[in-house]
Design a protein around this motif. Structure first.
Motif, PDB file in Angstrom:
ATOM      1  N   ALA A 427     -14.423  59.873  44.223  1.00 41.13           N
ATOM      2  CA  ALA A 427     -14.704  59.198  42.951  1.00 41.13           C
ATOM      3  C   ALA A 427     -13.692  58.070  42.706  1.00 41.13           C
ATOM      4  CB  ALA A 427     -14.675  60.202  41.801  1.00 41.13           C
ATOM      5  N   ASN A 428     -12.449  58.306  43.021  1.00 35.94           N
ATOM      6  CA  ASN A 428     -11.434  57.271  42.825  1.00 35.94           C
ATOM      7  C   ASN A 428     -11.667  56.085  43.747  1.00 35.94           C
ATOM      8  OD1 ASN A 428     -10.051  58.631  40.805  1.00 35.94           O
ATOM      9  ND2 ASN A 428      -8.689  59.680  42.235  1.00 35.94           N
ATOM     10  N   LEU A 429     -12.057  56.344  44.983  1.00 34.69           N
ATOM     11  CA  LEU A 429     -12.322  55.249  45.919  1.00 34.69           C
ATOM     12  C   LEU A 429     -13.546  54.445  45.476  1.00 34.69           C
ATOM     13  CD1 LEU A 429     -11.602  56.970  49.367  1.00 34.69           C
ATOM     14  CD2 LEU A 429     -10.163  55.339  48.139  1.00 34.69           C
ATOM     15  N   ARG A 430     -14.562  55.130  44.964  1.00 34.62           N
ATOM     16  CA  ARG A 430     -15.744  54.405  44.464  1.00 34.62           C
ATOM     17  C   ARG A 430     -15.367  53.519  43.285  1.00 34.62           C
ATOM     18  NH1 ARG A 430     -18.555  59.350  45.621  1.00 34.62           N
ATOM     19  NH2 ARG A 430     -18.220  60.067  43.476  1.00 34.62           N
ATOM     20  N   GLU A 431     -14.515  54.035  42.387  1.00 32.73           N
ATOM     21  CA  GLU A 431     -14.084  53.233  41.241  1.00 32.73           C
ATOM     22  C   GLU A 431     -13.251  52.037  41.706  1.00 32.73           C
ATOM     23  OE1 GLU A 431     -13.359  52.053  37.210  1.00 32.73           O
ATOM     24  OE2 GLU A 431     -14.955  53.084  38.315  1.00 32.73           O
ATOM     25  N   ALA A 432     -12.437  52.230  42.735  1.00 27.54           N
ATOM     26  CA  ALA A 432     -11.646  51.119  43.270  1.00 27.54           C
ATOM     27  C   ALA A 432     -12.555  50.020  43.801  1.00 27.54           C
ATOM     28  CB  ALA A 432     -10.711  51.624  44.373  1.00 27.54           C
ATOM     29  N   VAL A 433     -13.594  50.403  44.529  1.00 23.95           N
ATOM     30  CA  VAL A 433     -14.538  49.418  45.067  1.00 23.95           C
ATOM     31  C   VAL A 433     -15.248  48.693  43.934  1.00 23.95           C
ATOM     32  CG1 VAL A 433     -16.674  49.136  46.384  1.00 23.95           C
ATOM     33  CG2 VAL A 433     -14.850  50.607  47.267  1.00 23.95           C
ATOM     34  N   ARG A 434     -15.623  49.432  42.888  1.00 23.20           N
ATOM     35  CA  ARG A 434     -16.299  48.803  41.756  1.00 23.20           C
ATOM     36  C   ARG A 434     -15.411  47.746  41.096  1.00 23.20           C
ATOM     37  NH1 ARG A 434     -16.630  48.730  36.441  1.00 23.20           N
ATOM     38  NH2 ARG A 434     -14.853  50.135  36.200  1.00 23.20           N
ATOM     39  N   LEU A 435     -14.141  48.073  40.897  1.00 25.14           N
ATOM     40  CA  LEU A 435     -13.221  47.127  40.274  1.00 25.14           C
ATOM     41  C   LEU A 435     -13.017  45.896  41.159  1.00 25.14           C
ATOM     42  CD1 LEU A 435     -10.507  49.517  38.781  1.00 25.14           C
ATOM     43  CD2 LEU A 435     -12.231  48.202  37.535  1.00 25.14           C
ATOM     44  N   LEU A 436     -12.925  46.097  42.445  1.00 33.39           N
ATOM     45  CA  LEU A 436     -12.752  44.967  43.359  1.00 33.39           C
ATOM     46  C   LEU A 436     -13.970  44.058  43.335  1.00 33.39           C
ATOM     47  CD1 LEU A 436     -11.035  46.844  46.303  1.00 33.39           C
ATOM     48  CD2 LEU A 436     -10.005  45.035  44.926  1.00 33.39           C
ATOM     49  N   ARG A 437     -15.144  44.634  43.234  1.00 32.91           N
ATOM     50  CA  ARG A 437     -16.348  43.817  43.130  1.00 32.91           C
ATOM     51  C   ARG A 437     -16.346  43.002  41.850  1.00 32.91           C
ATOM     52  NH1 ARG A 437     -20.597  48.464  45.249  1.00 32.91           N
ATOM     53  NH2 ARG A 437     -20.340  48.053  47.493  1.00 32.91           N
ATOM     54  N   GLU A 438     -15.937  43.629  40.741  1.00 27.97           N
ATOM     55  CA  GLU A 438     -15.834  42.888  39.481  1.00 27.97           C
ATOM     56  C   GLU A 438     -14.841  41.737  39.586  1.00 27.97           C
ATOM     57  OE1 GLU A 438     -14.815  45.282  36.182  1.00 27.97           O
ATOM     58  OE2 GLU A 438     -16.757  46.316  36.054  1.00 27.97           O
ATOM     59  N   ALA A 439     -13.837  41.940  40.413  1.00 25.81           N
ATOM     60  CA  ALA A 439     -12.790  40.928  40.554  1.00 25.81           C
ATOM     61  C   ALA A 439     -13.147  39.847  41.576  1.00 25.81           C
ATOM     62  CB  ALA A 439     -11.474  41.592  40.958  1.00 25.81           C
ATOM     63  N   GLY A 440     -14.342  39.921  42.150  1.00 27.95           N
ATOM     64  CA  GLY A 440     -14.783  38.849  43.042  1.00 27.95           C
ATOM     65  C   GLY A 440     -14.730  39.165  44.514  1.00 27.95           C
ATOM     66  N   TYR A 441     -14.688  40.450  44.860  1.00 29.68           N
ATOM     67  CA  TYR A 441     -14.658  40.842  46.272  1.00 29.68           C
ATOM     68  C   TYR A 441     -15.935  41.588  46.630  1.00 29.68           C
ATOM     69  CZ  TYR A 441      -9.706  39.629  46.444  1.00 29.68           C
ATOM     70  OH  TYR A 441      -8.520  38.950  46.412  1.00 29.68           O
ATOM     71  N   GLU A 442     -16.191  41.648  47.928  1.00 28.60           N
ATOM     72  CA  GLU A 442     -17.295  42.448  48.436  1.00 28.60           C
ATOM     73  C   GLU A 442     -16.962  42.916  49.839  1.00 28.60           C
ATOM     74  OE1 GLU A 442     -20.707  39.951  48.485  1.00 28.60           O
ATOM     75  OE2 GLU A 442     -20.031  38.742  50.188  1.00 28.60           O
ATOM     76  N   GLN A 443     -17.650  43.968  50.286  1.00 28.69           N
ATOM     77  CA  GLN A 443     -17.415  44.503  51.624  1.00 28.69           C
ATOM     78  C   GLN A 443     -18.360  43.847  52.624  1.00 28.69           C
ATOM     79  OE1 GLN A 443     -17.737  48.722  50.438  1.00 28.69           O
ATOM     80  NE2 GLN A 443     -15.709  49.013  51.329  1.00 28.69           N
ATOM     81  N   ARG A 444     -17.768  43.332  53.691  1.00 27.52           N
ATOM     82  CA  ARG A 444     -18.531  42.752  54.788  1.00 27.52           C
ATOM     83  C   ARG A 444     -18.012  43.329  56.096  1.00 27.52           C
ATOM     84  NH1 ARG A 444     -18.093  36.268  53.320  1.00 27.52           N
ATOM     85  NH2 ARG A 444     -18.969  36.380  51.182  1.00 27.52           N
ATOM     86  N   GLU A 445     -18.884  44.024  56.788  1.00 30.61           N
ATOM     87  CA  GLU A 445     -18.527  44.619  58.068  1.00 30.61           C
ATOM     88  C   GLU A 445     -17.261  45.459  57.965  1.00 30.61           C
ATOM     89  OE1 GLU A 445     -18.267  41.363  60.784  1.00 30.61           O
ATOM     90  OE2 GLU A 445     -20.440  41.014  60.804  1.00 30.61           O
ATOM     91  N   GLY A 446     -17.198  46.241  56.901  1.00 31.71           N
ATOM     92  CA  GLY A 446     -16.084  47.163  56.734  1.00 31.71           C
ATOM     93  C   GLY A 446     -14.826  46.549  56.166  1.00 31.71           C
ATOM     94  N   ARG A 447     -14.853  45.257  55.846  1.00 28.39           N
ATOM     95  CA  ARG A 447     -13.674  44.595  55.294  1.00 28.39           C
ATOM     96  C   ARG A 447     -13.963  44.111  53.880  1.00 28.39           C
ATOM     97  NH1 ARG A 447     -11.257  40.110  59.144  1.00 28.39           N
ATOM     98  NH2 ARG A 447     -13.387  39.263  58.869  1.00 28.39           N
ATOM     99  N   MET A 448     -12.955  44.214  53.022  1.00 27.96           N
ATOM    100  CA  MET A 448     -13.058  43.704  51.665  1.00 27.96           C
ATOM    101  C   MET A 448     -12.672  42.232  51.699  1.00 27.96           C
ATOM    102  SD  MET A 448     -13.951  44.720  48.605  1.00 27.96           S
ATOM    103  CE  MET A 448     -13.822  46.509  48.769  1.00 27.96           C
ATOM    104  N   VAL A 449     -13.607  41.357  51.303  1.00 28.16           N
ATOM    105  CA  VAL A 449     -13.354  39.919  51.388  1.00 28.16           C
ATOM    106  C   VAL A 449     -13.655  39.258  50.058  1.00 28.16           C
ATOM    107  CG1 VAL A 449     -13.906  39.896  53.872  1.00 28.16           C
ATOM    108  CG2 VAL A 449     -15.683  39.348  52.174  1.00 28.16           C
ATOM    109  N   ASN A 450     -13.046  38.122  49.846  1.00 33.84           N
ATOM    110  CA  ASN A 450     -13.307  37.307  48.673  1.00 33.84           C
ATOM    111  C   ASN A 450     -14.704  36.708  48.786  1.00 33.84           C
ATOM    112  OD1 ASN A 450     -13.312  34.684  47.081  1.00 33.84           O
ATOM    113  ND2 ASN A 450     -11.317  35.507  46.470  1.00 33.84           N
ATOM    114  N   LYS A 451     -15.540  36.929  47.770  1.00 31.08           N
ATOM    115  CA  LYS A 451     -16.916  36.447  47.837  1.00 31.08           C
ATOM    116  C   LYS A 451     -16.991  34.938  47.984  1.00 31.08           C
ATOM    117  CE  LYS A 451     -18.721  40.086  44.786  1.00 31.08           C
ATOM    118  NZ  LYS A 451     -19.347  40.365  43.456  1.00 31.08           N
ATOM    119  N   ALA A 452     -16.109  34.234  47.323  1.00 32.70           N
ATOM    120  CA  ALA A 452     -16.179  32.774  47.313  1.00 32.70           C
ATOM    121  C   ALA A 452     -15.641  32.158  48.592  1.00 32.70           C
ATOM    122  CB  ALA A 452     -15.414  32.227  46.107  1.00 32.70           C
ATOM    123  N   THR A 453     -14.552  32.716  49.125  1.00 34.12           N
ATOM    124  CA  THR A 453     -13.880  32.084  50.278  1.00 34.12           C
ATOM    125  C   THR A 453     -14.087  32.822  51.583  1.00 34.12           C
ATOM    126  OG1 THR A 453     -11.811  33.322  49.961  1.00 34.12           O
ATOM    127  CG2 THR A 453     -12.088  31.262  48.704  1.00 34.12           C
TER     128      THR A 453
END
Length: 629
Positions: A427-453
């Motif tokens: 549950a904590n890891l899911r919440e961490a991913v949710r916050l990172l997405r709100e902050a402009g990140y997303e997961q691509r091929e297992g890596r958390m990356v900045n959506k814009a750059t």
């Protein structure tokens, strides 16, 4: 207020896994320190001084303690400097050099916030707290026999403030120092009502102007802005006898020390010789203790305390004593610290995600033998720590800066994530991913990356002790599960200091020890003015108007309830920003010592063991254990 804080995090790192005690209980309301009074022998922020003008010795000191013997203290790293002025800016300062110098006042360790005259026999505080005058003792002398003068005090103040980032911040509201009599020095403040400043200035380490502005044995002018390995002239209970750069430094007790008969020194400074031994590695430090290469160790690593000593023959037969002493009257924040000057750490949601990813409960079980509790306050372990929701005076303070602080401080008490079950971890890891997405990140091929750059979110943990590897690696494994790349770099102490001075790091471990009297040092810890000042203690890089305003409310609180309300509010706002991932602490100081020493029946209430200040060499015990080498 802190006594002689050390710039940087080298001293604080020794507190890795260190513990602080719980609340010290109810306290009486303080009056401003001797405001409007005449000459007084002591000054306090808490009611009246415990000891009157005719006291003979502190209760936790034995005035009949024998003098002599050797104590060896182990420390990690090395040194190439005896100049306290450039400590934190250049070189590695030798740890025992403070033994050389006396201060205007010295603190009692069995009462909070009380200072008694040392170099100064008396002080006088202006009614508006806008200045303080210290009167020096006529008997105060440097080791060369020259009297300590007001000119020495003025020069020390001006030199420290001009050349040390810490003292520039610590004394920023001390406008000037001037000799106002044959033995009098007056410090004038740029503000009134700051009840702590008279005591803060009493902590100043007084240096000999005639020595520092003179010439060395080769006829070369000394330079107070440079490092030196020339043994400095002092006024304190010890002088530097000999040393090997980076390896060892030996201090001997001054037989004709001018202050040996003062009540504040009765039963203190009992050892004939204090020797500092340096070791490059923490593991080597443990083995050096076992090898009887030094005498006393504060064990801050839980694994060592639980496993490294019990089977050792010297522990079994009582030659090496393993003992825990309670820590009282202090607070701390020790944490993984984000460098918020870097873009990737500016968003508090990103910082919170890191906290959600750390599984403290598993670390405590697997690595720390269940010896620790999670830190949940910047003043953890003291009555200054906030809890629940703000009420009363604290709520009023926060309402006054409502537009400058996170809204959550009014609605949500701070809590660290708990990962005590597999479901909670997920549950904590899911919440961490949710916050990172709100902050402009997303997961691509297992890596958390900045959506814009498309830039991957990666971090480097910077440390100078290998012992951190065992706690950072499991944290890194959790971060990897949500796509955050990590690396750990362990560098030598000198490199580490340089990078800290320049704020050249992603994440490191920081620690901010707190007394029960927070005050002017809070500007240096969290204030905007310190954020970009090289060598400052604001490692995080905080620049926040709400925090600045609350720091001032702490400093200018006029009574104990006001201090508590302002500190609770400041703590609550600092926590709400998620500037750090809090680490862990205990409420005891775990120590080991070779059985050659004794201590008074009464230990200081706020000084843990009091070692080595009030202890002494025990000839009978040493005869059974064997003399130190």
């Amino acid at each position: 207020m802190t006594a002689h804080p050390v710039i940087g995090r080298l001293l604080a790192t020794a507190l890795m896994l260190a513990g602080l005690a719980g609340p010290a209980g109810a306290q009486s309301e303080p009056a401003p320190p001797a405001a409007g009074a005449g000459w007084v022998h002591a000054v306090t922020l808490m009611g009246e001084p415990k000891y009157g003008p005719d006291f003979r010795h502190f209760d936790y000191a034995n005035p009949d303690a024998p003098k002599g013997g050797l104590v060896r203290l182990g420390t990690q790293g090395g040194f190439d400097n005896f100049n306290v002025v450039v400590s934190g800016l250049k070189g590695d300062l030798e740890g025992g050099v403070a033994l050389l110098y006396d201060t205007l006042t010295t603190e009692s360790l069995d009462e909070p916030f009380t200072s008694y005259g040392l170099l100064a026999e008396a002080l006088r505080v202006a009614p508006d707290l806008g200045s303080v005058t210290y009167r020096l003792r006529e008997s105060a002398k440097w080791h060369d026999g020259v009297p300590v003068t007001p000119e020495d005090v003025v020069w020390s103040f001006e030199t420290l403030k001009a050349n040390s980032p810490f003292y520039a911040a610590y004394y920023q509201t001390v406008a000037k120092a001037e000799a106002t009599g044959p033995r009098e020095v007056t410090f004038t403040f740029s503000e009134t009502g700051n009840r702590e400043l008279p005591q803060v200035i009493g902590q100043i380490r007084v240096l000999p102007k005639h020595w520092w502005t003179g010439k060395d044995a080769q006829g070369r002018p000394r330079n107070v802005t440079e490092t030196t390995l020339e043994p400095p002239l002092g006024s304190g209970p010890y002088r530097l006898e000999k040393f090997e750069p980076g390896r060892t430094a030996t201090y001997t007790r001054v037989a004709d020390y001018w202050g040996r008969d003062l009540p504040v020194n009765a039963g203190r400074n009992n050892f004939g010789t204090q020797r500092y031994e340096y070791f490059r590695d923490g593991t080597v430090l443990v083995e050096a203790l076992k090898g009887d290469l030094y005498d006393f160790r504060v064990e801050n690593i839980a694994r060592n305390w639980a496993t490294a000593y019990d089977d050792f023959p010297a522990v079994k037969d009582g030659r090496l004593i393993k003992e825990a002493f309670p820590d009282r009257g202090n607070g701390t924040m020790q944490a993984f610290v984000f460098n918020a000057r870097r873009d990737k750490f500016r968003d508090p949601r990103v910082r919170r995600a890191f906290n959600l990813a750390m599984n403290f409960e598993e670390m405590n079980r697997a690595l720390f033998y269940g010896l620790y509790k999670r830190i949940d306050s910047y003043f953890y372990g003291s009555e200054l720590a906030s809890s629940g929701l703000p009420e009363g005076a604290e709520r009023a303070l926060l309402d006054a800066v409502k537009d400058k602080v996170p809204a959550s401080v009014f609605t949500t008490p701070y809590r660290n994530p708990v990962s005590d079950t597999p479901d909670a971890v997920r549950a904590n890891l899911r919440e961490a991913v949710r916050l990172l997405r709100e902050a402009g990140y997303e997961q691509r091929e297992g890596r958390m990356v900045n959506k814009a750059t498309g830039e991957p979110l990666t971090v480097e943990f910077l440390e100078f002790q290998n012992t951190f590897e065992r706690v950072i690696l499991p944290f890194s494994a959790q971060l990897k599960l949500i796509g955050i790349g990590t690396s750990l770099r362990v560098i030598d102490q000198a490199q580490y200091q340089n990078r800290m001075r320049g704020f050249d790091f992603d994440i490191t471990t920081g620690s901010w020890p707190e007394s029960l009297s927070p005050g002017n040092e809070q500007r240096e810890y969290w204030g905007s003015a310190a954020a970009d000042k090289p060598g400052a203690r604001n490692l995080i890089g905080i620049k926040d108007a709400g925090i600045d305003a609350l720091i001032e409310r702490v400093i200018f609180a006029t009574d104990r309830p006001g201090v508590l309300a302002a500190t609770h509010a400041l703590d609550r706002v600092l926590l709400a920003h998620d500037y750090v991932v809090p680490q862990w602490a205990s409420n005891v100081s775990r120590t080991l010592r070779w059985n050659r020493f004794s201590h008074p029946a009464v230990l200081p209430q706020y000084g843990s063991s009091g070692f080595p200040t009030t202890w002494w060499y025990d000839e009978a015990a040493a005869a059974r254990t064997g003399a130190p080498r």
